[in-house]
Design an enzyme around this catalytic site. Structure first.
Site, PDB file in Angstrom:
ATOM      1  N   HIS A  24       0.738  -1.303   0.158  1.00 35.58           N
ATOM      2  CA  HIS A  24       0.042   0.073  -0.040  1.00 35.58           C
ATOM      3  C   HIS A  24       0.944   1.183  -0.209  1.00 35.58           C
ATOM      4  O   HIS A  24       0.420   2.254  -0.743  1.00 35.58           O
ATOM      5  CB  HIS A  24      -0.946   0.057   1.262  1.00 35.58           C
ATOM      6  CG  HIS A  24      -0.162   0.044   2.451  1.00 35.58           C
ATOM      7  ND1 HIS A  24       0.448  -0.981   3.100  1.00 35.58           N
ATOM      8  CD2 HIS A  24      -0.153   0.978   3.304  1.00 35.58           C
ATOM      9  CE1 HIS A  24       0.744  -0.742   4.127  1.00 35.58           C
ATOM     10  NE2 HIS A  24       0.612   0.492   4.377  1.00 35.58           N
TER      11      HIS A  24
ATOM     12  N   LYS B 236       6.510   5.360  -0.855  1.00 36.81           N
ATOM     13  CA  LYS B 236       7.194   6.077   0.212  1.00 36.81           C
ATOM     14  C   LYS B 236       9.036   5.804  -0.220  1.00 36.81           C
ATOM     15  O   LYS B 236       9.878   6.449   0.380  1.00 36.81           O
ATOM     16  CB  LYS B 236       7.122   5.729   1.526  1.00 36.81           C
ATOM     17  CG  LYS B 236       5.793   5.926   2.050  1.00 36.81           C
ATOM     18  CD  LYS B 236       5.698   5.685   3.515  1.00 36.81           C
ATOM     19  CE  LYS B 236       4.367   6.358   4.229  1.00 36.81           C
ATOM     20  NZ  LYS B 236       4.224   5.841   5.508  1.00 36.81           N
TER      21      LYS B 236
ATOM     22  N   HIS C 105      -5.945   4.522  -0.436  1.00 38.08           N
ATOM     23  CA  HIS C 105      -5.920   4.295   0.995  1.00 38.08           C
ATOM     24  C   HIS C 105      -5.706   5.506   1.912  1.00 38.08           C
ATOM     25  O   HIS C 105      -5.898   5.717   3.187  1.00 38.08           O
ATOM     26  CB  HIS C 105      -4.924   3.227   1.211  1.00 38.08           C
ATOM     27  CG  HIS C 105      -3.563   3.653   1.358  1.00 38.08           C
ATOM     28  ND1 HIS C 105      -2.926   3.594   0.073  1.00 38.08           N
ATOM     29  CD2 HIS C 105      -2.772   3.870   2.412  1.00 38.08           C
ATOM     30  CE1 HIS C 105      -1.550   4.122   0.458  1.00 38.08           C
ATOM     31  NE2 HIS C 105      -1.533   4.181   1.749  1.00 38.08           N
TER      32      HIS C 105
END
Length: 370
Positions: A219, A223, A281
């Site tokens: 998810h 990053k 999300h």
């Protein structure tokens, strides 16, 4: 499928299995059920995946730790098949699976299957007559098993490859964040819990829930693209840093597209599940989230599920810099966010599984001195 939508429709392995089963029953009408369970080595959990059965509710959304089913452990270790010509013997077993199967069927045949020597799962055949599995039938079923296993491997192995590629990318770039491996496992479990609770309303099959489970750990893969000075900053981010931090969603989607193109994974019929988990999300139910400011049912259901699972685990888990909140504190936070940050149905679906949540949290703990 209410809520799930035609966006996710595809010719699934389940449909392929029904066709195979129909062909088999023309010659062996007593063969009443075929089912496949997938094994996850990291968690030792066996999930129901696909089945062709006269009772669609039979062992739906069922999972169990393999170590708790000694007979299957023995099969997995030996690589041999198992024939049980009278399932009455299973009624003495403690496992839910054994009791249910012995109540509905009379005999069974089971085969384990592997990828590169590692257990991937089991194929189960059940009949409504004792002594049904003759040598002729077993010879025939072994051929069908190879076909079923090929279908499974063609679906699951590329997913595992994609996840592994993403994980290696994280390791190579030395991504260091609060999102530990155990957090990702827990989140996958929490997403599974919510999806199972909402399965009837949204038409989730075991097959689709397996894809949700597989893709959940990716998810926040975007990053990787965020610099350590921002990603690992212990204090609050500035407005500009927050803006950069939020780009991890779009960066994650770009990474997936590059992986799909470079490794020819575009044909995945379930790739939209992954993209929706990554891309939505951080959307809020009231429309104030990012990156697209989607609101309510505009947010894909898997994104709404991921939002609750991710925040729940982030708050309840210990970190190197703080102790986790209590279960009640986290539940109060989620309840306060219903209709604002979170889909109320997803919140309710998670928090009514308190015992399962605590079991997951205990089984997959990070070790910190806080």
């Amino acid at each position: 499928m209410r809520g799930w939508g035609l966006k996710y429709y595809f010719r699934s392995i389940t449909e392929e299995l029904f066709q195979l089963h129909d062909k088999l029953r023309k010659q062996w009408p007593g063969l009443s059920r075929i089912a496949v369970a997938i094994y996850d080595n990291e968690t030792d959990i066996l999930h129901t995946f696909i089945k062709s059965s006269p009772d669609e509710e039979l062992l739906n959304h069922y999972s169990v730790q393999l170590k708790d089913v000694p007979s299957l452990v023995e099969l997995a270790n030996s690589g041999e098949c198992r024939i049980m010509q009278d399932l009455m013997v299973l009624q003495q077993n403690d496992s839910v699976h054994s009791k249910v199967i012995s109540q509905h069927f009379k005999s069974s045949y089971t085969e384990p299957f592997y990828v590169a020597g590692d257990l991937l799962g089991f194929v189960f055949y059940d009949a409504d007559e004792c002594g049904y599995f003759t040598d002729e039938l077993i010879d025939h079923l072994q051929t069908y098993s190879r076909l079923i296993e090929s279908l499974i491997v063609s679906e699951i192995l590329p997913i595992k490859t994609l996840v592994a590629l993403m994980n290696v990318t994280q390791e190579i770039t030395n991504l260091r964040d609060s999102e530990t491996g155990k957090h990702l496992i827990r989140m996958a479990h929490y997403m599974e819990l919510i999806a199972i609770e909402l399965a009837e309303e949204y038409g989730f099959t075991d097959e689709q829930i397996e894809y949700i489970w597989c893709y959940a750990p990716l998810h926040d893969i975007g990053k990787i693209a965020i610099s350590d000075s921002i990603l690992l900053k212990p204090g609050r981010h500035t407005a500009e840093e927050t803006k950069i931090m939020r780009t991890h969603v779009v960066e994650g989607l770009k990474m997936v597209d590059r992986m799909l193109q470079n490794f020819s994974f575009q044909q995945f019929h379930h790739i939209d599940i992954l993209k929706d988990i990554i891309g939505s999300h951080h959307e809020w139910y009231d429309g104030s989230g990012y990156p697209n400011g989607l609101k309510g049912d505009e947010i894909p259901i898997v994104g709404r599920i991921a939002a609750v699972a991710d925040v729940f685990d982030a708050l309840i888990s210990n970190r190197v810099y703080r102790a986790g909140w209590s279960f009640d504190e986290v539940v109060d936070y989620l309840k306060a966010g219903k209709g604002k940050q979170f889909d109320p149905k997803c919140v309710d679906a998670l928090i009514r599984n308190e015992d399962k949540i605590k079991e997951i949290n205990n089984n997959f703990q990070d070790i910190y001195n806080v």
